[in-house]
Design a protein around this motif. Structure first.
Motif, PDB file in Angstrom:
ATOM      1  N   LYS A  11     -15.314   6.162  -5.820  1.00 33.47           N
ATOM      2  CA  LYS A  11     -14.603   7.435  -5.869  1.00 33.47           C
ATOM      3  C   LYS A  11     -13.741   7.529  -7.126  1.00 33.47           C
ATOM      4  CE  LYS A  11     -15.912   8.880  -1.741  1.00 33.47           C
ATOM      5  NZ  LYS A  11     -16.820  10.032  -1.585  1.00 33.47           N
ATOM      6  N   GLU A  12     -13.527   8.762  -7.562  1.00 35.66           N
ATOM      7  CA  GLU A  12     -12.628   8.995  -8.690  1.00 35.66           C
ATOM      8  C   GLU A  12     -11.173   8.826  -8.269  1.00 35.66           C
ATOM      9  OE1 GLU A  12     -11.624  12.467 -12.011  1.00 35.66           O
ATOM     10  OE2 GLU A  12     -13.257  12.756 -10.576  1.00 35.66           O
ATOM     11  N   SER A  13     -10.883   9.099  -7.010  1.00 34.93           N
ATOM     12  CA  SER A  13      -9.524   8.990  -6.482  1.00 34.93           C
ATOM     13  C   SER A  13      -9.003   7.558  -6.583  1.00 34.93           C
ATOM     14  CB  SER A  13      -9.501   9.426  -5.015  1.00 34.93           C
ATOM     15  OG  SER A  13      -8.346   8.966  -4.358  1.00 34.93           O
ATOM     16  N   LEU A  14      -7.835   7.397  -7.194  1.00 34.88           N
ATOM     17  CA  LEU A  14      -7.236   6.074  -7.323  1.00 34.88           C
ATOM     18  C   LEU A  14      -6.826   5.532  -5.965  1.00 34.88           C
ATOM     19  CD1 LEU A  14      -6.272   3.781  -9.116  1.00 34.88           C
ATOM     20  CD2 LEU A  14      -4.134   5.041  -9.496  1.00 34.88           C
ATOM     21  N   LEU A  15      -6.389   6.403  -5.059  1.00 36.69           N
ATOM     22  CA  LEU A  15      -5.993   5.945  -3.730  1.00 36.69           C
ATOM     23  C   LEU A  15      -7.198   5.394  -2.966  1.00 36.69           C
ATOM     24  CD1 LEU A  15      -3.659   5.605  -1.799  1.00 36.69           C
ATOM     25  CD2 LEU A  15      -4.095   7.895  -0.921  1.00 36.69           C
ATOM     26  N   ALA A  16      -8.354   6.025  -3.117  1.00 32.21           N
ATOM     27  CA  ALA A  16      -9.567   5.500  -2.491  1.00 32.21           C
ATOM     28  C   ALA A  16      -9.893   4.112  -3.041  1.00 32.21           C
ATOM     29  CB  ALA A  16     -10.741   6.449  -2.737  1.00 32.21           C
ATOM     30  N   ASN A  17      -9.699   3.914  -4.350  1.00 30.20           N
ATOM     31  CA  ASN A  17      -9.914   2.600  -4.959  1.00 30.20           C
ATOM     32  C   ASN A  17      -8.963   1.562  -4.377  1.00 30.20           C
ATOM     33  OD1 ASN A  17     -10.397   4.042  -8.282  1.00 30.20           O
ATOM     34  ND2 ASN A  17     -11.795   3.923  -6.567  1.00 30.20           N
ATOM     35  N   VAL A  18      -7.703   1.955  -4.139  1.00 30.67           N
ATOM     36  CA  VAL A  18      -6.710   1.036  -3.563  1.00 30.67           C
ATOM     37  C   VAL A  18      -7.196   0.497  -2.223  1.00 30.67           C
ATOM     38  CG1 VAL A  18      -4.396   0.885  -2.560  1.00 30.67           C
ATOM     39  CG2 VAL A  18      -4.726   2.037  -4.748  1.00 30.67           C
ATOM     40  N   ILE A  46       0.840  -1.202   0.000  1.00 29.40           N
ATOM     41  CA  ILE A  46       0.000   0.000   0.000  1.00 29.40           C
ATOM     42  C   ILE A  46       0.872   1.249   0.000  1.00 29.40           C
ATOM     43  CG2 ILE A  46      -1.613   1.376   1.396  1.00 29.40           C
ATOM     44  CD1 ILE A  46      -2.869  -1.288   2.276  1.00 29.40           C
ATOM     45  N   GLU A  47       1.935   1.234   0.788  1.00 23.41           N
ATOM     46  CA  GLU A  47       2.842   2.382   0.826  1.00 23.41           C
ATOM     47  C   GLU A  47       3.504   2.601  -0.530  1.00 23.41           C
ATOM     48  OE1 GLU A  47       5.746   4.087   4.138  1.00 23.41           O
ATOM     49  OE2 GLU A  47       6.580   2.287   3.221  1.00 23.41           O
ATOM     50  N   THR A  48       3.905   1.516  -1.192  1.00 24.14           N
ATOM     51  CA  THR A  48       4.518   1.612  -2.519  1.00 24.14           C
ATOM     52  C   THR A  48       3.554   2.238  -3.520  1.00 24.14           C
ATOM     53  OG1 THR A  48       5.924  -0.312  -2.128  1.00 24.14           O
ATOM     54  CG2 THR A  48       5.538   0.306  -4.418  1.00 24.14           C
ATOM     55  N   ILE A  49       2.307   1.754  -3.540  1.00 28.84           N
ATOM     56  CA  ILE A  49       1.306   2.303  -4.456  1.00 28.84           C
ATOM     57  C   ILE A  49       1.029   3.768  -4.120  1.00 28.84           C
ATOM     58  CG2 ILE A  49      -1.118   2.164  -5.182  1.00 28.84           C
ATOM     59  CD1 ILE A  49      -0.980  -0.832  -4.750  1.00 28.84           C
ATOM     60  N   THR A  50       0.922   4.067  -2.816  1.00 25.99           N
ATOM     61  CA  THR A  50       0.637   5.441  -2.385  1.00 25.99           C
ATOM     62  C   THR A  50       1.711   6.406  -2.870  1.00 25.99           C
ATOM     63  OG1 THR A  50      -0.529   4.652  -0.409  1.00 25.99           O
ATOM     64  CG2 THR A  50       0.228   6.927  -0.386  1.00 25.99           C
ATOM     65  N   LYS A  51       2.969   6.016  -2.759  1.00 25.28           N
ATOM     66  CA  LYS A  51       4.068   6.877  -3.212  1.00 25.28           C
ATOM     67  C   LYS A  51       3.961   7.177  -4.702  1.00 25.28           C
ATOM     68  CE  LYS A  51       7.478   5.568   0.290  1.00 25.28           C
ATOM     69  NZ  LYS A  51       8.744   4.834   0.550  1.00 25.28           N
ATOM     70  N   LEU A  52       3.570   6.166  -5.475  1.00 23.19           N
ATOM     71  CA  LEU A  52       3.416   6.364  -6.922  1.00 23.19           C
ATOM     72  C   LEU A  52       2.257   7.311  -7.222  1.00 23.19           C
ATOM     73  CD1 LEU A  52       3.934   2.679  -8.174  1.00 23.19           C
ATOM     74  CD2 LEU A  52       5.520   4.596  -8.440  1.00 23.19           C
ATOM     75  N   ILE A  53       1.144   7.125  -6.516  1.00 23.50           N
ATOM     76  CA  ILE A  53      -0.030   7.970  -6.736  1.00 23.50           C
ATOM     77  C   ILE A  53       0.262   9.413  -6.316  1.00 23.50           C
ATOM     78  CG2 ILE A  53      -2.416   8.393  -5.985  1.00 23.50           C
ATOM     79  CD1 ILE A  53      -2.707   5.328  -5.733  1.00 23.50           C
ATOM     80  N   MET A  54       0.999   9.585  -5.227  1.00 26.86           N
ATOM     81  CA  MET A  54       1.313  10.919  -4.709  1.00 26.86           C
ATOM     82  C   MET A  54       2.120  11.766  -5.685  1.00 26.86           C
ATOM     83  SD  MET A  54       2.284   9.704  -0.869  1.00 26.86           S
ATOM     84  CE  MET A  54       3.544  10.957  -0.704  1.00 26.86           C
ATOM     85  N   ARG A  55       2.784  11.116  -6.643  1.00 22.64           N
ATOM     86  CA  ARG A  55       3.569  11.873  -7.626  1.00 22.64           C
ATOM     87  C   ARG A  55       2.679  12.656  -8.585  1.00 22.64           C
ATOM     88  NH1 ARG A  55       7.872   7.176  -9.492  1.00 22.64           N
ATOM     89  NH2 ARG A  55       8.882   6.870  -7.466  1.00 22.64           N
ATOM     90  N   ASN A  56       1.410  12.266  -8.640  1.00 23.79           N
ATOM     91  CA  ASN A  56       0.448  12.940  -9.516  1.00 23.79           C
ATOM     92  C   ASN A  56      -0.250  14.037  -8.711  1.00 23.79           C
ATOM     93  OD1 ASN A  56      -1.924  13.647 -10.963  1.00 23.79           O
ATOM     94  ND2 ASN A  56      -1.880  11.699 -12.047  1.00 23.79           N
TER      95      ASN A  56
END
Length: 236
Positions: free
Chosen positions: A185-192, A41-51
């Motif tokens: 939600k439209e947010s990808l992090l919410a989908n995660v 989850i942290e790995t995915i979050t870091k990638l999403i945060m770049r956007n």
């Protein structure tokens, strides 16, 4: 939304006890032991945060705002730790702090407070003739344990009431939102977070039912990829 102002900064500067308390409680950064799923989850979050857009989608969806991320620039602070993103609006002294937490952090109020102080001090050095800064601290909590840390905490080092000030911050707590609503939600992090605790058959059923109405095949392909990434167990 809750915010930090220049007046809060003035109160802080007039109180030595508060300064010492904040300094002591923010020494270093405790590295939490994460589970395999939490690491992913942290790995995915870091990638999403770049956007940049993805960060502001959270505000717009969870606080009913209409903020255009294109009006903001990234900024970097000395006290900024991992999993924190900070943005400044180009035409105003308006700042947003996004702190993504996998684990509870009982010292979060002090850490956020210290970032707010640094933002104001940087403003004083560079732009003190402009309008006073307003800072919006936002915690995005991605964990399962209940986030029972009070949103408003008094920072104090003695029992004397005059030796305390308040810091309010905003919390997006995904653990309090159903998986079904997170997936909408439209947010990808919410989908995660929405797929994190799903059973595969339930997820497949949800996708079959919703794709008929949205026809957003790409979104659901991404959701399935996320699901398999989070739930694949490595061999010991």
């Amino acid at each position: 939304m809750k915010f930090f102002t220049y007046n809060d900064y003035i109160d802080y500067n007039q109180n030595r006890n508060i300064r010492e308390t904040v300094k002591e409680l923010t020494k270093g950064e405790r590295i939490e032991q994460l589970t395999e799923t939490e690491e992913r989850i942290e790995t995915i979050t870091k990638l999403i945060m770049r956007n940049k857009k993805e960060n502001f989608l959270l505000i717009n969806e969870f606080f009913n705002e209409k903020i255009n991320s294109n009006n903001f620039d990234w900024i970097k602070l000395k006290e900024q730790k991992r999993n924190i993103k900070i943005f400044k609006e180009r035409s105003e002294e308006k700042y947003y702090i996004f702190d993504y937490k996998i684990k509870k952090d009982n010292h979060i109020v002090y850490k956020i407070f210290k970032l707010c102080i640094e933002i104001v001090e940087n403003w004083k050095m560079k732009n003190k003739e402009s309008n006073y800064p307003i800072i919006y601290p936002i915690i995005i909590y991605l964990g399962d344990e209940e986030w029972d840390i009070k949103i408003q905490r008094k920072l104090k080092s003695t029992e004397i009431k005059s030796n305390g000030i308040f810091l309010s911050y905003n919390v997006i707590d995904f653990s309090k939102i159903s998986s079904e609503n997170l997936l909408k939600k439209e947010s990808l992090l919410a989908n995660v977070i929405g797929v994190k605790n799903q059973k595969e058959q339930n997820l497949e059923k949800y996708i079959r039912e919703n794709i008929k109405y949205t026809n957003d095949i790409q979104k659901y392909q991404n959701i399935k990829r996320i699901y398999y990434y989070l739930n694949y167990k490595t061999k010991k």
